[in-house]
Design an enzyme around this catalytic site. Sequence first.
Site: not given
Length: 592
Positions: A452-453
Site C-alpha cells: 500500500r505504500v
Amino acid sequence: MKNIKVFSASALDAQNRKKIEASFAKKHVGEELSFSYEIDVKLIGGVLIIDGADYYDASVKGQLSALKKADTDEHKVSAKNKNKAKPIAPGEIIADEGFLAVLNDFKPQFSSSRAGTVIFSGDGVVKIQGLQDAKYGELLDIEGSVMAIALNLEENEVGAIVLADDDKVSSGMIVHTTGRIVEVPVGEELLGRVVNSLGVPVDGMGELVTTKKRPIEAHAPEIVERGKVNQPLQTGILAIDSMIPIGKGQRELIIGDRQTGKTAIAIDTIINQKDKNVMCIYVAIGQKASTISNVMHTLAEHGAMDYTTIVCSTARDSSPMQYIAPFAGCAMAEELMYQGKDVLIVYDDLTKHAVAYRAMSLLLKRPPGREAYPGDIFYLHSRLLERAAKLSAKKGGGSITALPIVETLAGDISAYIPTNIISITDGQIYLEQELFNAGIRPAVNVGLSVSRVGSSAQIKAMKSISGKLRLDLSQYRELAVFAQFGSDLDTATSAMLEQGERTTESLKQELNSPLDIEHQIIILYITIKEFLKKIPVKKIREFNKGFLEYVQINYQHIIDNIHKTKELGMEDCLDIEDAVKQYSDYFFKLNA
Ligand code: ATP
Ligand code: MG
C-alpha cells in the site's frame, strides 16, 4: 561528592525522594550530595539509608529483627548507638532526631497490597492472592528468584505468567510488585548474537555486555513524530522489488501455507542488507531449535550476522516466553531507531505467537472468543506492529521496517489471524503452494500481493519498468487459463503467452541470491523489451545470469549510472540493447 544510598522495598515516588534529599541536604550543609535509589524487596516495606558510615533503618525487615532481639533482651536502643560505624547489626533502629520525621513517613505499614502469596502454579501461569496494588503488565518478583508478569487483575487474585520454568514456583511463595515492566538489554552490542526472549545470550559466545535496557512494551511513535515512507528497502528479490516495493518504516506481511518459502524471503531480505547500513533483527517464535540454527548458519555464511540479532523462543519454551519474544525484539529495534538508524525486523511467525497467547489466556481462564482466541488478540498484534515506523527528520529519521510472517491453512487468508494482520499491515506478499510446487520460486502470487505504500518507495528507474511488467503478467495469467482449453491460438495470443512465460521465468530466483537493484533493472529491461523472445524458456535463467556477468565486464558504466542517478537514461537503454544483442549472438554460438 558524597553518595547516599537509599534502599526501599518498592519504588519511591518523587515526593518521598524530595523529602529524603531535603533532610540530608540539611545534615550536610554546603556539601555536594548524590543519591542512588535501589529496590530491595527483601526489606518488605519502608526504607534503609546508608550515608557513609551512618546507617538509618526504617524497614519492616529491620524492625522485625529488632523486635526479635528485644525479645531476647540482647538489644537495647541507646543514645550511644547513634551514628555507629558500619558494619552494624542488621535491623537496629538508629534514628537521630533530625531524621526521625522523615523515617516516620516510612513507618512500616503491613498491608497486603505489596506482597501476595502464590496459590496456584502450573503451565507457566500463577495465581496470586493478596497483591492488591499490582498493575496490568507489571513485573512481579517471586521470592527474588523468578520474575512474572501480571496479566489478570481480579477482585481477589492476580493471574500472572512466569518468565522461567514453572517448576521453580510453588504454592505459598511470597510475591512482590516491583513498579517496573520487563526490560531487555539493548544496543549495538547485541548485533551478531543469539539471545532468548529476555535478552540472555544462548549462542555460547560468552556474556553480553550492554549498558542500556529498554522496557519491552512501549508507546508507538505519535503521528507528528512520523515521517513519510518514501525510501526503498530492497529485498533483493526481483518479483518483490519490482511489483510489491517495500519502503523503510513499512509493515509488509509475508503470508502463505507451510513450506512455501516464507522464511526464505525474510532471510534473503536480511542478506541483501549487507553494506546497506540497515540493522536486522530476526525474531523466531515457537520454532524448532534446528530451524533457528539453520537460519543462523545461513546468515553467518553470507556475512549477515555482523549486523543481525536473532531473538529466539523455541517450541519447547513456555508460552509466556514465546509471547514476549516479538516485544523484546521490537524494544531492541526501537533503541536503534531512536538513534536514527534503519532497522529491519522479522517476526517469524505471528501465527505461532497468537497460538502461544491463546494458550496463556486460556490457562488464565480468560473468556475465549472466535477460534478460542481471547478478545484482545487484535490489540496484541496491532500494538506490536504499530511500533514499526519511519521517524521524521526532527526525530532523527530512523526507521523500523517490519516483516511479520503468517502461516495459512490451505491458502485460507480469510481466517481470523490472517485477516487481522492483513488489516494492520501496509500490504502483503502472498505465497502460493501451487506456484511453489510448479517450480515458480519465490512463489509470489502477484495478483493477491500488494504494497500500500506503492511506488513512492521505488527508484525512478524501477518505476518506469514495473508498470509494463505487471501488465505482461496479468495478461498472461488471464490467457493461460483459456489457453488450457484450445490449441488453436492466433498469433497475437500465442505471442502474449510466450512473453508471459518468459517474464515468469525471469522472475524466478534461487535461494540466498539476492540481486542488486541495478541488476534487477537490467534483467527486467531486456525481459519487457522482448529481447528474450528467441531464447528457449528453459535457458532463460542461464541467459540472464550470463548476461549480467557480460554487462559487469563490458558495460559496468550502465550499472554505475543507474546507481548514481537512480534513473534509466536513454543512452543506458541503448547500451543495454547493444549489449544484449552482442551477448545473444555469443549465447547462440555457445549453444549451437
Ligand atoms: P515453514 O512453514 O516450515 O516455516 P516456510 O514457508 O518458511 O516454511 P521455507 O522454510 O522458507 O518455507 O522454505 C521451504 C523450502 O523451500 C526450503 O527447503 C527452501 O530451501 C525451499 N525454498 C524456498 N525458497 C526457495 C527458492 N526461491 N528457490 C528454491 N528453493 C526454495
Ligand atoms: Mg518458516
